[in-house]
Design a protein around this motif. Structure first.
Motif, PDB file in Angstrom:
ATOM      1  N   SER A 122       0.829  -1.203   0.000  1.00 15.28           N
ATOM      2  CA  SER A 122       0.000   0.000   0.000  1.00 15.28           C
ATOM      3  C   SER A 122       0.867   1.257   0.000  1.00 15.28           C
ATOM      4  O   SER A 122       2.012   1.226  -0.438  1.00 15.28           O
ATOM      5  CB  SER A 122      -1.013  -0.015   1.143  1.00 15.28           C
ATOM      6  OG  SER A 122      -2.066   0.907   0.877  1.00 15.28           O
ATOM      7  N   ASP A 140       4.244   0.998  -3.828  1.00 13.18           N
ATOM      8  CA  ASP A 140       3.119   0.183  -4.257  1.00 13.18           C
ATOM      9  C   ASP A 140       2.058   1.185  -4.697  1.00 13.18           C
ATOM     10  O   ASP A 140       1.347   1.758  -3.880  1.00 13.18           O
ATOM     11  CB  ASP A 140       2.624  -0.684  -3.092  1.00 13.18           C
ATOM     12  CG  ASP A 140       1.381  -1.496  -3.440  1.00 13.18           C
ATOM     13  OD1 ASP A 140       0.878  -1.369  -4.564  1.00 13.18           O
ATOM     14  OD2 ASP A 140       0.901  -2.239  -2.561  1.00 13.18           O
ATOM     15  N   ARG A 142      -0.738   0.986  -6.472  1.00 17.16           N
ATOM     16  CA  ARG A 142      -2.085   0.570  -6.881  1.00 17.16           C
ATOM     17  C   ARG A 142      -3.160   1.534  -6.401  1.00 17.16           C
ATOM     18  O   ARG A 142      -4.128   1.796  -7.114  1.00 17.16           O
ATOM     19  CB  ARG A 142      -2.368  -0.850  -6.379  1.00 17.16           C
ATOM     20  CG  ARG A 142      -1.727  -1.926  -7.235  1.00 17.16           C
ATOM     21  CD  ARG A 142      -1.804  -3.294  -6.608  1.00 17.16           C
ATOM     22  NE  ARG A 142      -0.875  -3.425  -5.504  1.00 17.16           N
ATOM     23  CZ  ARG A 142      -0.396  -4.590  -5.076  1.00 17.16           C
ATOM     24  NH1 ARG A 142      -0.786  -5.724  -5.640  1.00 17.16           N
ATOM     25  NH2 ARG A 142       0.457  -4.635  -4.078  1.00 17.16           N
ATOM     26  N   ARG A 145      -3.388   4.664  -8.561  1.00 14.64           N
ATOM     27  CA  ARG A 145      -3.877   4.448  -9.918  1.00 14.64           C
ATOM     28  C   ARG A 145      -5.380   4.261  -9.992  1.00 14.64           C
ATOM     29  O   ARG A 145      -5.957   4.173 -11.076  1.00 14.64           O
ATOM     30  CB  ARG A 145      -3.171   3.229 -10.534  1.00 14.64           C
ATOM     31  CG  ARG A 145      -1.721   3.493 -10.880  1.00 14.64           C
ATOM     32  CD  ARG A 145      -1.102   2.369 -11.696  1.00 14.64           C
ATOM     33  NE  ARG A 145      -0.608   1.278 -10.858  1.00 14.64           N
ATOM     34  CZ  ARG A 145      -1.112   0.061 -10.834  1.00 14.64           C
ATOM     35  NH1 ARG A 145      -2.171  -0.232 -11.572  1.00 14.64           N
ATOM     36  NH2 ARG A 145      -0.596  -0.888 -10.082  1.00 14.64           N
ATOM     37  N   PHE A 168      -6.671  -2.274  -4.325  1.00 13.04           N
ATOM     38  CA  PHE A 168      -5.366  -2.242  -3.675  1.00 13.04           C
ATOM     39  C   PHE A 168      -5.460  -3.082  -2.396  1.00 13.04           C
ATOM     40  O   PHE A 168      -6.537  -3.527  -1.997  1.00 13.04           O
ATOM     41  CB  PHE A 168      -4.935  -0.815  -3.362  1.00 13.04           C
ATOM     42  CG  PHE A 168      -5.674  -0.194  -2.204  1.00 13.04           C
ATOM     43  CD1 PHE A 168      -5.052  -0.037  -0.976  1.00 13.04           C
ATOM     44  CD2 PHE A 168      -6.997   0.206  -2.339  1.00 13.04           C
ATOM     45  CE1 PHE A 168      -5.739   0.517   0.093  1.00 13.04           C
ATOM     46  CE2 PHE A 168      -7.685   0.764  -1.275  1.00 13.04           C
ATOM     47  CZ  PHE A 168      -7.051   0.921  -0.059  1.00 13.04           C
ATOM     48  N   ARG A 180       0.926 -10.025  -2.153  1.00 15.51           N
ATOM     49  CA  ARG A 180       0.613  -8.884  -3.019  1.00 15.51           C
ATOM     50  C   ARG A 180       1.615  -7.740  -2.880  1.00 15.51           C
ATOM     51  O   ARG A 180       1.549  -6.761  -3.622  1.00 15.51           O
ATOM     52  CB  ARG A 180      -0.771  -8.341  -2.660  1.00 15.51           C
ATOM     53  CG  ARG A 180      -1.886  -9.373  -2.731  1.00 15.51           C
ATOM     54  CD  ARG A 180      -2.257  -9.655  -4.156  1.00 15.51           C
ATOM     55  NE  ARG A 180      -3.465 -10.466  -4.254  1.00 15.51           N
ATOM     56  CZ  ARG A 180      -4.155 -10.642  -5.363  1.00 15.51           C
ATOM     57  NH1 ARG A 180      -3.760 -10.049  -6.473  1.00 15.51           N
ATOM     58  NH2 ARG A 180      -5.229 -11.400  -5.380  1.00 15.51           N
TER      59      ARG A 180
END
Length: 262
Positions: A122, A140, A142, A145, A168, A180
């Motif tokens: 995260s 990270d 995500r 985005r 995420f 992840r």
């Protein structure tokens, strides 16, 4: 080796939901830094009897102990074990399947005489400085985005995108989330120093555009971890109504910075 650590709550009337630690094994070789940013839940049920500070203290403590005592266990496995241990500590009265169960972002870096390992999950950040001064940001991305329409605020994110495919991931109660994370290993010779930041401190770059990640690292090296947090607080105070940079739900956020010179 030199280390510096600060963790400051965004609101002094509320407990700090961040966790930060640096651990140096008794062997005198290597070390570990751990930084967590607890996710502030929106008002309403969370399915859990425990607070976010309780969770980050438990998870951060377990992760610090496991990464130091089990140096041969890869960081994702150490995180998975720490999540499982923390989930067990909740007890049967907590519904750990609830989307707002306590959770946190994670940064871990572990160094030995040979390598530096890292893990980021995260939106907390790890910065690595090479011997020539070049800075690499481990992110990270995500969360950044995702469409802004999917996000409620900086700290409160709609349950439809958290810990879901296409969204995420944060550390909550499912150990598999460790797979992840953004991970890697670099030669110790390639890393001179490290800085870990929760998003309350990384606002210096991401919200207030004071400079890039390399500038941020140089700021911490010159002004110290406390100096970075103090500068962020001054910027926040000057933008208290969030009129310049939209999307900031809190005037101040918990802010943690760890600096380690290897």
């Amino acid at each position: 080796m030199r280390t510096e650590l600060i963790s400051e709550p965004g609101d002094r009337t509320r407990p700090d939901e961040d966790f930060a630690s640096v651990a140096l094994p008794a062997s005198g070789q290597g070390g570990v830094l751990v930084v967590l940013d607890g996710v502030t839940p929106p008002a309403g049920p969370t399915g859990c009897l425990h607070s976010v500070p309780w969770f980050t203290a438990r998870l951060g403590g377990a992760l610090t102990e496991l990464t130091v005592s089990l140096p041969d266990v890869p960081l994702p496995e150490a995180l998975a074990r720490a999540i499982a241990r923390t989930a067990d500590a909740h007890g049967y009265a907590c519904d750990l399947s609830h989307p707002r169960t306590p959770q946190a972002t994670v940064v871990v870096a572990r160094w030995s005489e040979r390598v530096v390992e890292y893990l980021v999950l995260s939106d907390s950040v790890l910065l690595m400085e090479a011997g020539d001064g070049a800075v690499t940001a481990v992110l990270d991305d995500r969360l950044s985005r995702l469409p802004r329409a999917s996000l409620a605020t900086d700290a409160i994110v709609d349950a439809t995108v958290r810990n879901k495919e296409g969204g995420f991931f944060t550390a909550a109660a499912d150990p598999s989330v460790a797979g992840r994370a953004v991970t890697g290993v670099v030669s110790r010779e390639e890393v001179r120093a490290l800085v870990a930041l929760t998003d309350g401190a990384s606002r210096w770059v991401e919200k207030f555009r004071e400079g890039d990640w390399a500038d941020c690292f140089r700021f911490v090296r010159k002004e110290g971890a406390r100096g970075l947090v103090e500068r962020v607080r001054a910027l926040e105070a000057g933008d208290a109504e969030a009129r310049v940079f939209l999307g900031r739900s809190k005037t101040h956020d918990d802010a943690s910075v760890v600096f380690v010179e290897l």
